[in-house]
Design an enzyme around this catalytic site. Sequence first.
Site, PDB file in Angstrom:
ATOM      1  N   TYR A 289       1.143  -1.641   0.132  1.00 51.74           N
ATOM      2  CA  TYR A 289       0.169  -0.170  -0.245  1.00 51.74           C
ATOM      3  C   TYR A 289       0.979   0.706   0.003  1.00 51.74           C
ATOM      4  O   TYR A 289       1.344   1.564   1.248  1.00 51.74           O
ATOM      5  CB  TYR A 289      -0.901   0.392   1.219  1.00 51.74           C
ATOM      6  CG  TYR A 289      -1.888   0.780   0.987  1.00 51.74           C
ATOM      7  CD1 TYR A 289      -3.091   0.098   0.914  1.00 51.74           C
ATOM      8  CD2 TYR A 289      -2.221   1.984   1.451  1.00 51.74           C
ATOM      9  CE1 TYR A 289      -5.213   1.089   0.974  1.00 51.74           C
ATOM     10  CE2 TYR A 289      -3.439   2.816   1.136  1.00 51.74           C
ATOM     11  CZ  TYR A 289      -4.449   1.982   0.627  1.00 51.74           C
ATOM     12  OH  TYR A 289      -6.087   2.907   1.035  1.00 51.74           O
ATOM     13  N   TYR A 339      -5.468   5.567  -7.870  1.00 50.57           N
ATOM     14  CA  TYR A 339      -5.838   5.118  -6.269  1.00 50.57           C
ATOM     15  C   TYR A 339      -6.620   5.104  -6.389  1.00 50.57           C
ATOM     16  O   TYR A 339      -7.441   5.654  -6.482  1.00 50.57           O
ATOM     17  CB  TYR A 339      -5.099   6.170  -5.509  1.00 50.57           C
ATOM     18  CG  TYR A 339      -5.884   6.365  -3.754  1.00 50.57           C
ATOM     19  CD1 TYR A 339      -4.662   5.956  -2.805  1.00 50.57           C
ATOM     20  CD2 TYR A 339      -7.228   7.163  -3.552  1.00 50.57           C
ATOM     21  CE1 TYR A 339      -5.233   5.709  -1.661  1.00 50.57           C
ATOM     22  CE2 TYR A 339      -7.512   7.185  -1.890  1.00 50.57           C
ATOM     23  CZ  TYR A 339      -6.534   6.492  -1.025  1.00 50.57           C
ATOM     24  OH  TYR A 339      -6.689   6.450   0.042  1.00 50.57           O
TER      25      TYR A 339
END
Lengths: 387, 142
Positions: A289, A339
């Site tokens: 992440y 994203y």
Amino acid sequence: MAKAAAAITGIGSTPIWFRGESAPRTMPELIGEAVMAAVADAGLALDEVDGLAFFAFGFDTALLIETLGLRAVTFAHCVSSFGSGLAGMLDLAAMGIESGRARNIVCIGGTQQIGRRLGQAIGSFAATPDNIFHRIAGLGGPGQALALQVRRHMHRFGTRREAFGEVVIASRAHAATRARAFRRTPLAMDEYLASPMLADPLCRLDFCLETDGALAFVVQSAERARDARQSPVYILGGAQVGTADWGRAFFGFQQDEDAFASAGGGPVARRLYERCGLGPADIDVALIYDHFSPLVVMALEDFGFCARGEGGPFVESGAIRLGGAIPVNPHGGHLSDAYVVGMTHIHEAVEQLRGVAVNQVAGARTALVTGGPAPTPMTAAILGNQP
Amino acid sequence: MNRVSTLPDFSRLEVAMDQWSAPFWQAGGEHRLVMPRCTACATFRWPPGPFCPTCRAKAVAWVPPGAARIHSFTILAQPGADKDAPPQWRMPTLVEFADAPGVRLVSVLIDAPCDAVAIGDPVEIVWQPAANALVPVFRLRG
């Protein structure tokens, strides 16, 4: 190692838009389209969906069930953290399958930044006795708070900006071959180093993209997955760990020295490897992440790919490139691809393990997916193409 | 660059407080910095709250945490008063205390040469007026 009980058998995604440009579509519409795509990929009918799993990101379960016209949802649950819950969502779905609560669970996630940017959301929250100190300091977003941890990592270990630059440059190199990636122009180190500082030592290029979209994944039992349309991607194990010191993540500031200069993944990494009977050497590709580039450097340490403090030199050695010691985010990640609160990372893990990724890691059999360094509990999962 | 960190305007900032944090702000009104220490096991807790994170006891004594030094900081460019004005430099800064292990306080470092500040630098606490309280900010100790 226990045999996997559940597998991902379908994946679906909407197109991805730059922040705000998904309007006038609504989030239930985006989620619905992703769910339908995932269900079709799995060779199921929407009426067969009997479970929903997600992580805390503001979804209205009832509205989704109504919007999709689902008739018999017997499992609808949420992992109690934000982007940190990403991988825990797969763990949750596996629990739902394993316990017999549902047969066809769809994991959902999406983001739409219309009129409200996630990176600035904190500044618009109501003042509380705790966040008043962040107001006084001027910490309006996660990147600004994270800057304090990153500077400490540089101070303690001599980590260079070039390491963060390499994370960004590698993500660009990966994204360059992918038509849908948002940042595909190759980047040179001197361009990176000249990028304006937004929250010293974080420059503009250390901040991830802001995009809109939704994705969904169908999870079924490993047994049913054997007959699935697509080659199954097994959930080899997941872990979810909450710790007081990581509590509010970047806004806590009370961690011990090692956790402060980290991506908060140490405890969840240890539990994940223990539950799976695997270690970092068993991971073929890592989906880390990356809402801010230094988090990749620190997460590599948390998950044992290198020792604490050695993330900088490890990354600078080329380790995270395709063909490197541990290829990271071959789709370009949040920094260069898109994203959608980590959902694209799971999508990429599945494509890697199906062997159909654009930037395929040769022979990849296992993939690590980490939840976002964000409020606790932190989560992570290991996927594999063998049960 | 000769960048110097600024003192933000807190005049319209309403400090939110509750029964757990009120003693912090009351002492601040007298220009005193105090932090809550568990009366049962002596663990400092921050932010203020109902239970000790170590022994879960409730009662605290509010004590001076000792000398402060910089644990970490960042530098933010803030827009100037109008579009032609140069940016202002704001320095969110986290400090740790000699006599309060395990807790850190975040605020803003003022009047500091941005490019000369270093982790470990000693700072003093200065109290500045907000709408309903005095708020603590940091200044490098000379």
